[in-house]
Design an enzyme around this catalytic site. Structure first.
Site, PDB file in Angstrom:
ATOM      1  N   ASN A  41     -52.423 -12.110 -18.779  1.00  0.00           N
ATOM      2  CA  ASN A  41     -51.796 -11.650 -20.017  1.00  0.00           C
ATOM      3  C   ASN A  41     -52.256 -10.226 -20.298  1.00  0.00           C
ATOM      4  O   ASN A  41     -53.398  -9.998 -20.678  1.00  0.00           O
ATOM      5  CB  ASN A  41     -52.185 -12.578 -21.169  1.00  0.00           C
ATOM      6  CG  ASN A  41     -51.578 -12.143 -22.493  1.00  0.00           C
ATOM      7  OD1 ASN A  41     -50.659 -11.319 -22.533  1.00  0.00           O
ATOM      8  ND2 ASN A  41     -52.090 -12.682 -23.588  1.00  0.00           N
ATOM      9  N   LYS A  43     -51.287  -8.263 -22.640  1.00  0.00           N
ATOM     10  CA  LYS A  43     -51.320  -7.966 -24.082  1.00  0.00           C
ATOM     11  C   LYS A  43     -50.704  -6.584 -24.350  1.00  0.00           C
ATOM     12  O   LYS A  43     -49.674  -6.261 -23.771  1.00  0.00           O
ATOM     13  CB  LYS A  43     -52.746  -8.105 -24.615  1.00  0.00           C
ATOM     14  CG  LYS A  43     -53.355  -9.478 -24.313  1.00  0.00           C
ATOM     15  CD  LYS A  43     -54.699  -9.696 -24.968  1.00  0.00           C
ATOM     16  CE  LYS A  43     -55.233 -11.078 -24.627  1.00  0.00           C
ATOM     17  NZ  LYS A  43     -56.508 -11.371 -25.311  1.00  0.00           N
ATOM     18  N   HIS A 138     -49.840 -18.172 -28.502  1.00  0.00           N
ATOM     19  CA  HIS A 138     -51.103 -17.507 -28.154  1.00  0.00           C
ATOM     20  C   HIS A 138     -51.924 -17.290 -29.412  1.00  0.00           C
ATOM     21  O   HIS A 138     -51.385 -17.055 -30.497  1.00  0.00           O
ATOM     22  CB  HIS A 138     -50.839 -16.180 -27.449  1.00  0.00           C
ATOM     23  CG  HIS A 138     -52.063 -15.535 -26.882  1.00  0.00           C
ATOM     24  ND1 HIS A 138     -52.919 -14.781 -27.642  1.00  0.00           N
ATOM     25  CD2 HIS A 138     -52.598 -15.574 -25.628  1.00  0.00           C
ATOM     26  CE1 HIS A 138     -53.913 -14.357 -26.887  1.00  0.00           C
ATOM     27  NE2 HIS A 138     -53.749 -14.822 -25.667  1.00  0.00           N
ATOM     28  N   GLU A 140     -53.561 -14.914 -30.612  1.00  0.00           N
ATOM     29  CA  GLU A 140     -53.321 -13.677 -31.354  1.00  0.00           C
ATOM     30  C   GLU A 140     -51.981 -13.719 -32.093  1.00  0.00           C
ATOM     31  O   GLU A 140     -51.834 -13.116 -33.166  1.00  0.00           O
ATOM     32  CB  GLU A 140     -53.380 -12.487 -30.389  1.00  0.00           C
ATOM     33  CG  GLU A 140     -54.798 -12.228 -29.903  1.00  0.00           C
ATOM     34  CD  GLU A 140     -54.876 -11.515 -28.571  1.00  0.00           C
ATOM     35  OE1 GLU A 140     -55.994 -11.327 -28.086  1.00  0.00           O
ATOM     36  OE2 GLU A 140     -53.816 -11.162 -28.013  1.00  0.00           O
ATOM     37  N   GLU A 210     -57.218 -22.373 -25.073  1.00  0.00           N
ATOM     38  CA  GLU A 210     -57.941 -21.155 -25.411  1.00  0.00           C
ATOM     39  C   GLU A 210     -58.964 -21.438 -26.514  1.00  0.00           C
ATOM     40  O   GLU A 210     -58.576 -21.557 -27.680  1.00  0.00           O
ATOM     41  CB  GLU A 210     -56.995 -20.085 -25.962  1.00  0.00           C
ATOM     42  CG  GLU A 210     -55.876 -19.639 -25.086  1.00  0.00           C
ATOM     43  CD  GLU A 210     -55.070 -18.570 -25.811  1.00  0.00           C
ATOM     44  OE1 GLU A 210     -55.085 -17.418 -25.356  1.00  0.00           O
ATOM     45  OE2 GLU A 210     -54.468 -18.871 -26.859  1.00  0.00           O
ATOM     46  N   GLY A 216     -62.834 -12.505 -25.888  1.00  0.00           N
ATOM     47  CA  GLY A 216     -63.262 -11.157 -26.217  1.00  0.00           C
ATOM     48  C   GLY A 216     -64.484 -11.075 -27.098  1.00  0.00           C
ATOM     49  O   GLY A 216     -64.737 -10.035 -27.721  1.00  0.00           O
ATOM     50  N   SER A 256     -61.829 -15.525 -21.761  1.00  0.00           N
ATOM     51  CA  SER A 256     -62.652 -14.514 -21.093  1.00  0.00           C
ATOM     52  C   SER A 256     -63.012 -14.932 -19.666  1.00  0.00           C
ATOM     53  O   SER A 256     -64.168 -14.903 -19.256  1.00  0.00           O
ATOM     54  CB  SER A 256     -63.915 -14.230 -21.907  1.00  0.00           C
ATOM     55  OG  SER A 256     -63.590 -13.739 -23.189  1.00  0.00           O
ATOM     56  N   GLY A 278     -58.529  -9.676 -20.277  1.00  0.00           N
ATOM     57  CA  GLY A 278     -59.004  -8.349 -19.877  1.00  0.00           C
ATOM     58  C   GLY A 278     -59.135  -8.152 -18.380  1.00  0.00           C
ATOM     59  O   GLY A 278     -58.824  -7.073 -17.852  1.00  0.00           O
TER      60      GLY A 278
END
Length: 295
Positions: A41, A43, A138, A140, A210, A216, A256, A278
């Site tokens: 992802n 983002k 997701h 976020e 998740e 993060g 992560s 990331g």
């Protein structure tokens, strides 16, 4: 989701290494088993289409032809998918087409396929760009953009209706985790987000667990804890549908994920893949994650 008591949650459920790729072949699984799936992802990254093309091409070069669906011996290789920002979808699809890496959309607008909805993107649009998957729910999107379970459910249903496949993201906050509500939160989200989804549709479902507190933050969800949640999710799918659906649904871990943690995670029996954040923005790291080695 705000912290809720176990009673309220129960009621809701009732109602609804080195970064270079390994020299050995990616771990495979029997044809009758679940095909592993690793997704990246991106983002709100990278900043330009040139950067997106460079990242996609670097991943393609490192992955080579190892992203096959079925190898010559009849065993399945790992499915690999990336989720770039909307403006980069078309070019990334082209960059990755020759190595068989799939491309998905990070979200869609569920209320309509067209009309006066400035800034919205429809499932038909992303499908026309070559997308097969759509992220739904997701963390976020839930926290930053305030997508509640009703909104997530609409997206899941729209994705299915238009012939795409949802990657449904679920998971608890740090506050909920510390209160011992992890499994209850996941069950509530599953019950609400999958409302109206048929058994036949659910067979193609991908779930991404998740733990929001591990995204993060530098905090780590131990692999045995992740396995326990995945096992609970699979058992709850059997309650919502039946054991055939529970056995078919692929459940990813997303929190992560790194080249250092992926091997242990992928050695767990109910972890079928990873949703990578990331680390998917660094081609060498993502390729190493895709080339995990099961213990």
């Amino acid at each position: 989701m705000a912290l809720m008591s176990k009673l309220v949650l129960a009621s809701a459920v009732a109602s609804t290494a080195a970064f270079a790729p390994s020299s050995s072949a990616r771990a495979s699984t029997a044809l009758a088993a679940r095909q592993p799936i690793i997704a990246g992802n991106w983002k709100l990254n990278p900043p330009t289409v040139e950067d997106a093309n460079a990242l996609a091409k670097a991943v393609a070069e490192l992955m080579g032809d190892e992203t096959c669906a079925v190898d010559g011996d009849g065993d399945m290789c790992t499915e690999v998918v990336v989720f770039p920002p909307y403006p980069f979808l078309g070019s990334v699809v082209e960059d990755l087409a020759d190595v068989g890496i799939g491309v998905g959309a990070q979200s869609v607008f569920a209320e309509a396929e067209s009309g006066a909805f400035t800034g919205a993107v429809s499932t038909a649009m992303v499908e026309s760009m070559g997308c097969e998957y759509v992220l739904c729910g997701h963390s976020e999107r839930r926290t930053v953009f305030k997508d509640d379970d009703a909104a997530v459910n609409k997206k899941v249903l729209r994705v299915y209706e238009d012939g795409l496949k949802p990657v449904l993201c679920i998971g608890e906050t740090k506050e909920e985790y510390e209160a011992g509500l992890c499994e209850d939160v996941c069950k509530v989200q599953l019950a609400k987000d999958l409302a109206g989804v048929s058994k036949e549709q659910a067979m193609d479902l991908v779930i991404a667990y998740e733990p929001v507190w591990a995204i993060g933050t530098g905090l780590v969800c131990p692999s045995d804890v992740a396995q326990s949640v995945h096992k609970t999710v699979r058992a709850f799918l059997a309650e919502l549908y039946d054991q055939a659906v529970a056995d078919a649904v692929r459940i990813q871990y997303g929190g992560s994920v790194t080249p250092e943690s992926v091997d242990e995670l992928m050695s767990m029996p109910d972890i079928d893949g990873c949703l990578v954040g990331g680390a998917s923005l660094v081609a060498e790291k993502f390729a190493r994650i895709c080339n995990y080695v099961r213990a």
